[in-house]
Design a protein around this motif. Structure first.
Motif, mmCIF file in Angstrom:
data_model
loop_
_atom_site.group_PDB
_atom_site.id
_atom_site.type_symbol
_atom_site.label_atom_id
_atom_site.label_comp_id
_atom_site.label_asym_id
_atom_site.label_seq_id
_atom_site.Cartn_x
_atom_site.Cartn_y
_atom_site.Cartn_z
ATOM 1 N N ASN A 1 4.072 7.130 6.093
ATOM 2 C CA ASN A 1 3.009 6.500 5.309
ATOM 3 C C ASN A 1 2.904 5.010 5.609
ATOM 4 N N LEU A 2 4.045 4.366 5.820
ATOM 5 C CA LEU A 2 4.031 2.939 6.161
ATOM 6 C C LEU A 2 3.288 2.703 7.474
ATOM 7 N N TYR B 1 0.830 -1.214 0.000
ATOM 8 C CA TYR B 1 0.000 0.000 0.000
ATOM 9 C C TYR B 1 0.862 1.261 0.000
ATOM 10 N N ALA B 2 1.910 1.254 0.820
ATOM 11 C CA ALA B 2 2.788 2.420 0.900
ATOM 12 C C ALA B 2 3.496 2.660 -0.435
ATOM 13 N N TYR C 1 -1.595 0.403 9.858
ATOM 14 C CA TYR C 1 -2.894 0.540 10.524
ATOM 15 C C TYR C 1 -4.022 0.107 9.579
ATOM 16 N N PHE C 2 -3.993 0.611 8.340
ATOM 17 C CA PHE C 2 -5.014 0.263 7.360
ATOM 18 C C PHE C 2 -5.026 -1.237 7.087
ATOM 19 N N SER C 3 -3.848 -1.847 7.012
ATOM 20 C CA SER C 3 -3.754 -3.278 6.744
ATOM 21 C C SER C 3 -4.306 -4.102 7.903
ATOM 22 N N ASP D 1 -11.743 5.174 7.055
ATOM 23 C CA ASP D 1 -10.997 6.432 7.128
ATOM 24 C C ASP D 1 -9.936 6.521 6.030
ATOM 25 N N ILE D 2 -9.407 5.386 5.590
ATOM 26 C CA ILE D 2 -8.509 5.329 4.440
ATOM 27 C C ILE D 2 -9.225 4.485 3.388
ATOM 28 N N ILE D 3 -9.325 5.033 2.177
ATOM 29 C CA ILE D 3 -10.136 4.395 1.142
ATOM 30 C C ILE D 3 -9.292 4.202 -0.121
ATOM 31 N N PRO D 4 -9.255 2.982 -0.660
ATOM 32 C CA PRO D 4 -8.573 2.789 -1.948
ATOM 33 C C PRO D 4 -9.421 3.390 -3.068
ATOM 34 N N THR D 5 -8.788 4.185 -3.927
ATOM 35 C CA THR D 5 -9.545 4.841 -4.992
ATOM 36 C C THR D 5 -9.182 4.341 -6.385
#
Length: 119
Positions: A63-64, A39-40, A69-71, A82-86
């Motif tokens: 960012n990592l 992701y990073a 956290y997102f992972s 709160d974090i969305i893949p676009t």
């Protein structure tokens, strides 16, 4: 698939529940960290791949941290939003993580009967 086959063999010969839990925990942590790294890298390549990542630091380690956290949230299937893949690529990688988490948990539960514990 190779990892799951090797893990299945380990379960058959494992004589300690504690050791088995450590192995499963290690596999989960490695999976989460590898997806966070993916992701990073996607975010470093193009900042439009994810929404919700704070912009006030463009440091890779910062960012990592956010993508770790997102992972964790994605792996646990909580999905706060709160974090969305676009981008399509980011969504595909997120789907891979969700499928992997599902299969790891199902695999672990399906193989509980194979555990041989001394004692």
């Amino acid at each position: 698939m190779t990892t799951l086959k090797r893990l299945s063999k380990l379960i058959k010969i494992c004589h300690s529940l504690e050791r088995l839990l450590w192995v499963f925990g290690l596999i989960i942590i490695i999976s989460i960290f590898s997806f966070a790294t993916d992701y990073a890298c996607l975010f470093q390549f193009s900042h439009s791949t994810f929404e919700g990542v704070p912009d006030y630091s463009n440091s890779y380690l910062y960012n990592l941290y956010h993508f770790f956290y997102f992972s964790v949230i994605t792996f646990s299937t909580v999905g706060y939003g709160d974090i969305i893949p676009t981008s399509d690529v980011a969504r595909f990688v997120v789907m891979l993580e969700i499928f992997l988490s599902f299969f790891l948990i199902v695999f672990a539960l399906a193989n509980i009967k194979k555990i041989h514990i001394n004692g």
